[in-house]
Design a protein around this motif. Sequence first.
Motif, PDB file in Angstrom:
ATOM      1  N   SER A 208      -3.861   2.578  -1.368  1.00  0.00           N
ATOM      2  CA  SER A 208      -4.705   1.384  -1.258  1.00  0.00           C
ATOM      3  C   SER A 208      -3.922   0.215  -0.679  1.00  0.00           C
ATOM      4  O   SER A 208      -4.404  -0.504   0.209  1.00  0.00           O
ATOM      5  CB  SER A 208      -5.260   1.019  -2.636  1.00  0.00           C
ATOM      6  N   ASP A 209      -2.694   0.022  -1.146  1.00  0.00           N
ATOM      7  CA  ASP A 209      -1.866  -1.064  -0.628  1.00  0.00           C
ATOM      8  C   ASP A 209      -1.496  -0.832   0.839  1.00  0.00           C
ATOM      9  O   ASP A 209      -1.508  -1.760   1.658  1.00  0.00           O
ATOM     10  CB  ASP A 209      -0.597  -1.199  -1.463  1.00  0.00           C
ATOM     11  N   ALA A 210      -1.162   0.414   1.176  1.00  0.00           N
ATOM     12  CA  ALA A 210      -0.772   0.720   2.549  1.00  0.00           C
ATOM     13  C   ALA A 210      -1.913   0.516   3.532  1.00  0.00           C
ATOM     14  O   ALA A 210      -1.690   0.173   4.705  1.00  0.00           O
ATOM     15  CB  ALA A 210      -0.266   2.160   2.629  1.00  0.00           C
ATOM     16  N   GLN A 211      -3.138   0.717   3.068  1.00  0.00           N
ATOM     17  CA  GLN A 211      -4.314   0.565   3.923  1.00  0.00           C
ATOM     18  C   GLN A 211      -4.942  -0.830   3.814  1.00  0.00           C
ATOM     19  O   GLN A 211      -6.028  -1.069   4.342  1.00  0.00           O
ATOM     20  CB  GLN A 211      -5.366   1.610   3.535  1.00  0.00           C
ATOM     21  N   SER A 212      -4.254  -1.748   3.138  1.00  0.00           N
ATOM     22  CA  SER A 212      -4.852  -3.063   2.886  1.00  0.00           C
ATOM     23  C   SER A 212      -5.250  -3.830   4.146  1.00  0.00           C
ATOM     24  O   SER A 212      -6.296  -4.504   4.141  1.00  0.00           O
ATOM     25  CB  SER A 212      -3.918  -3.916   2.021  1.00  0.00           C
ATOM     26  N   PRO A 213      -4.511  -3.776   5.264  1.00  0.00           N
ATOM     27  CA  PRO A 213      -4.997  -4.495   6.457  1.00  0.00           C
ATOM     28  C   PRO A 213      -6.380  -4.015   6.898  1.00  0.00           C
ATOM     29  O   PRO A 213      -7.249  -4.825   7.239  1.00  0.00           O
ATOM     30  CB  PRO A 213      -3.928  -4.185   7.507  1.00  0.00           C
ATOM     31  N   HIS A 214      -6.574  -2.700   6.882  1.00  0.00           N
ATOM     32  CA  HIS A 214      -7.879  -2.139   7.255  1.00  0.00           C
ATOM     33  C   HIS A 214      -8.938  -2.491   6.205  1.00  0.00           C
ATOM     34  O   HIS A 214     -10.054  -2.909   6.552  1.00  0.00           O
ATOM     35  CB  HIS A 214      -7.754  -0.618   7.390  1.00  0.00           C
ATOM     36  N   LEU A 215      -8.588  -2.337   4.933  1.00  0.00           N
ATOM     37  CA  LEU A 215      -9.570  -2.568   3.871  1.00  0.00           C
ATOM     38  C   LEU A 215      -9.975  -4.038   3.795  1.00  0.00           C
ATOM     39  O   LEU A 215     -11.148  -4.353   3.569  1.00  0.00           O
ATOM     40  CB  LEU A 215      -8.987  -2.105   2.533  1.00  0.00           C
ATOM     41  N   ILE A 216      -9.048  -4.934   4.001  1.00  0.00           N
ATOM     42  CA  ILE A 216      -9.368  -6.362   3.950  1.00  0.00           C
ATOM     43  C   ILE A 216     -10.284  -6.760   5.104  1.00  0.00           C
ATOM     44  O   ILE A 216     -11.189  -7.580   4.946  1.00  0.00           O
ATOM     45  CB  ILE A 216      -8.074  -7.205   3.943  1.00  0.00           C
ATOM     46  N   ARG A 217     -10.049  -6.152   6.276  1.00  0.00           N
ATOM     47  CA  ARG A 217     -10.893  -6.491   7.440  1.00  0.00           C
ATOM     48  C   ARG A 217     -12.302  -5.922   7.321  1.00  0.00           C
ATOM     49  O   ARG A 217     -13.253  -6.521   7.800  1.00  0.00           O
ATOM     50  CB  ARG A 217     -10.256  -5.956   8.724  1.00  0.00           C
TER      51      ARG A 217
END
Length: 413
Positions: A208-217
Amino acid sequence: MVTDLRDTVRAVEAAAVRELLPGLPRLLALGEPTHGEDTLLDLRNDLFRQLVEQEGYRTIAIESDCVSGLLVDDHVTSGTGTLDDVMEHGFSHGWGASAANRELVRWMRAHNDGRPASEQVRFAGFDGPLEMAAAASPRQSLTALHGYLAARVDPDLLPCTAKTLDRLLGADDRWTEPAAMRDPARSVGRSADARELRLVADELVASSDAQSPHLIRTDSREARDRACLYGRTAIGLLRYHYAMADPSPNRLTRLAALRDLMMAGNLLALAERGPLLVHAHNSHLQREKSSMRMGGMPLEWWGAGAIVSARLGEEYAFLATALGTIRHQGVDTPAPDTVEGLLYALPDDRCLVGASGLAAALGDTRPAPRVSPWFGYAPLDPAHLAGSDGIVFVKDVPTAGDRAEEARRGGVR
């Protein structure tokens, strides 16, 4: 001494709290010395309404299951579910039976009706999914986090499939075995499956943390916050179950500390969203170490308030609540040489006293510690006065019958 104290006494109101503190904090903690008394929850409700209407507070957090509390938050923000349903399923520890908690939820829903999301008030539980006799299965939080990620990122990046996760979790009743609280050998927390689940939970949170740029966008702040809550809860529960299986003498101390660590993580996350009022037992919110006796042993650990205060500094403020009498529980008029006895001599039924003003009024006098005849009430520790920003004092806590009679006569809102 009472005359000297009068200059520091205020009504229990938001404006008085603002005058007492150098600035209203991001996290205002209101403690209580006993559970289950709606008189104290009515006071909490009144203060929260004033903080919302006058000071821009938007969240209240109470000592209840953080995952179940999402049902309450959904109800107050969007009307999901009925009031009866959320009172039954959205609270832990039996708090849903409280008339004052029911009134809080009803008021929050009415306040939010027709308002944009930015102006709505929010509800949160900040305790883990724990009871005194058992801890919940990590199934709900782990499967929710796995489902969130599987729908948004490449499933090959996840540590396991949903089917494997279900197999490792097994039957929920092996996690909730009541005998495990007293007998470490009855706990599943150090089984091979539990050890593997700790690694899975860690990998899911890392994903989840590693994918945070994608998830936040691509996702809403709300969905992201809930995924983080599920991750914290899963890891916290698995730590807790691991400690339940510990046969060492420090086992109960570790369990108490891990519970408060979960609480602190939830409070710090909520504080990032904006100013909030948190309500729980004084022992969870105080800045000093917490202590109790359990299983015949003295326990001492850092509570959630101590952890959060160390992190937030002046953005954290703590108001401890002290009581005069709870006569229906055998707690009678306090001795005059105690802090409660000094406050009981004031004419006010309830009041807010600045900790520094109280210390000045006491001077070199060292109050005696009050001894409670009832295990469910923890008197104020005089040694903890310096760690409080203020004391909320309630002179007499009436029975439910007395409260109903006062309400009938129009004395209680």
